[in-house]
Design a protein around this motif. Structure first.
Motif, mmCIF file in Angstrom:
data_model
loop_
_atom_site.group_PDB
_atom_site.id
_atom_site.type_symbol
_atom_site.label_atom_id
_atom_site.label_comp_id
_atom_site.label_asym_id
_atom_site.label_seq_id
_atom_site.Cartn_x
_atom_site.Cartn_y
_atom_site.Cartn_z
ATOM 1 N N LEU A 87 -7.122 -25.551 -10.466
ATOM 2 C CA LEU A 87 -6.039 -24.581 -10.242
ATOM 3 C C LEU A 87 -4.809 -24.940 -11.078
ATOM 4 O O LEU A 87 -4.136 -24.066 -11.627
ATOM 5 N N ALA A 88 -4.522 -26.224 -11.173
ATOM 6 C CA ALA A 88 -3.361 -26.661 -11.963
ATOM 7 C C ALA A 88 -3.562 -26.322 -13.438
ATOM 8 O O ALA A 88 -2.646 -25.833 -14.106
ATOM 9 N N GLY A 89 -4.776 -26.570 -13.943
ATOM 10 C CA GLY A 89 -5.062 -26.265 -15.345
ATOM 11 C C GLY A 89 -4.960 -24.776 -15.610
ATOM 12 O O GLY A 89 -4.392 -24.336 -16.611
ATOM 13 N N GLN A 90 -5.481 -23.965 -14.693
ATOM 14 C CA GLN A 90 -5.404 -22.508 -14.850
ATOM 15 C C GLN A 90 -3.950 -22.035 -14.864
ATOM 16 O O GLN A 90 -3.614 -21.065 -15.531
ATOM 17 N N ALA A 91 -3.089 -22.729 -14.103
ATOM 18 C CA ALA A 91 -1.673 -22.342 -14.033
ATOM 19 C C ALA A 91 -0.863 -22.950 -15.178
ATOM 20 O O ALA A 91 0.334 -22.701 -15.285
ATOM 21 N N GLY A 92 -1.495 -23.758 -16.020
ATOM 22 C CA GLY A 92 -0.774 -24.422 -17.113
ATOM 23 C C GLY A 92 0.215 -25.464 -16.605
ATOM 24 O O GLY A 92 1.202 -25.785 -17.262
ATOM 25 N N LYS A 146 -7.385 -23.728 -23.668
ATOM 26 C CA LYS A 146 -8.781 -23.441 -24.038
ATOM 27 C C LYS A 146 -9.641 -24.711 -23.926
ATOM 28 O O LYS A 146 -10.752 -24.682 -23.390
ATOM 29 N N ALA A 147 -9.099 -25.808 -24.442
ATOM 30 C CA ALA A 147 -9.830 -27.081 -24.368
ATOM 31 C C ALA A 147 -9.968 -27.529 -22.913
ATOM 32 O O ALA A 147 -10.992 -28.100 -22.524
ATOM 33 N N PHE A 148 -8.933 -27.250 -22.117
ATOM 34 C CA PHE A 148 -9.010 -27.620 -20.703
ATOM 35 C C PHE A 148 -10.157 -26.873 -20.036
ATOM 36 O O PHE A 148 -10.956 -27.460 -19.294
ATOM 37 N N LYS A 149 -10.243 -25.570 -20.317
ATOM 38 C CA LYS A 149 -11.282 -24.742 -19.681
ATOM 39 C C LYS A 149 -12.681 -25.273 -20.031
ATOM 40 O O LYS A 149 -13.553 -25.395 -19.160
#
Ligand code: HEC
Length: 158
Positions: free
Chosen positions: A51-56, A112-115
């Motif tokens: 969730l944190a990654g999706q929220a940046g 993108k890399a996080f995803k």
């Protein structure tokens, strides 16, 4: 009325010692099993990281990635063996690389890399589940906030 209240208080105070039985002098230690570690310690961190990654929210993602990595290390130390397989080795071949990729993606603040790295992490989780006879446990990227009391958007100035 007043007398009835006194009678009630007396009943409660007389009953209290019976209700508050002493705990056993030497209770057995409460030991976490792998399923407890997964359910209580790994899964919420995996979810919050997603969730944190999706929220940046890179600061929180970094924090939670560390916690997730830490719990894998501590799990391997506490329960070195799962049904004859070495937990540390299994962690190494399944999630170590995705966790390193996540670290790099978070440092680069690259959504993108996080995803992609998070997807690789899911695959790592699932390959360990399949490899330990638990293919029924299937992990995926979260698509809804399961923590309505926690805000995952980055705080101002972050
Ligand atoms: C090194 C192996 C390994 C890795 C890596 C691993 N797991 Fe698990 N997981 C297990 C095993 C083994 C079980 C089954 C435990 C049992 O019931 O005996 C399990 C069970 C679970 C469960 C079910 C627990 C329950 O009671 O509902 C969840 C949820 C879970 N894992 C989440 C994850 C997530 C999320 C990841 C990746 C971030 C992950 N796991 C990575 C080995 C692993």
């Amino acid at each position: 009325m007043f007398r009835r209240l006194i009678a009630l208080c007396l009943t409660v105070s007389l009953a209290a010692p019976v209700l508050a039985a002493d705990p056993p002098a030497d209770p057995p230690p409460f030991r976490l099993l792998t399923s407890d570690v997964m359910n209580a310690l790994v899964q919420p961190r995996h979810l919050k990281l997603g969730l944190a990654g999706q929220a940046g929210n890179w600061a929180f993602a970094d924090y939670e990635r560390r916690n997730l990595q830490g719990i894998f290390r501590r799990w391997a130390a506490a329960i070195p063996d799962y049904q004859g397989q070495k937990v540390a080795d299994m962690i190494q071949v399944t999630v170590a690389e995705p966790l390193a990729q996540l670290d790099a993606a978070i440092k680069a603040q690259d959504a993108k890399a996080f995803k992609a790295a998070y997807q690789a992490l899911n695959e790592g989780c699932n390959s360990c589940h399949a490899g330990t006879g638990n293919p029924q446990v299937v992990i995926r990227s979260p698509d809804a906030g399961a923590f309505p009391d926690q805000d995952f958007t980055p705080p101002p100035g972050n």
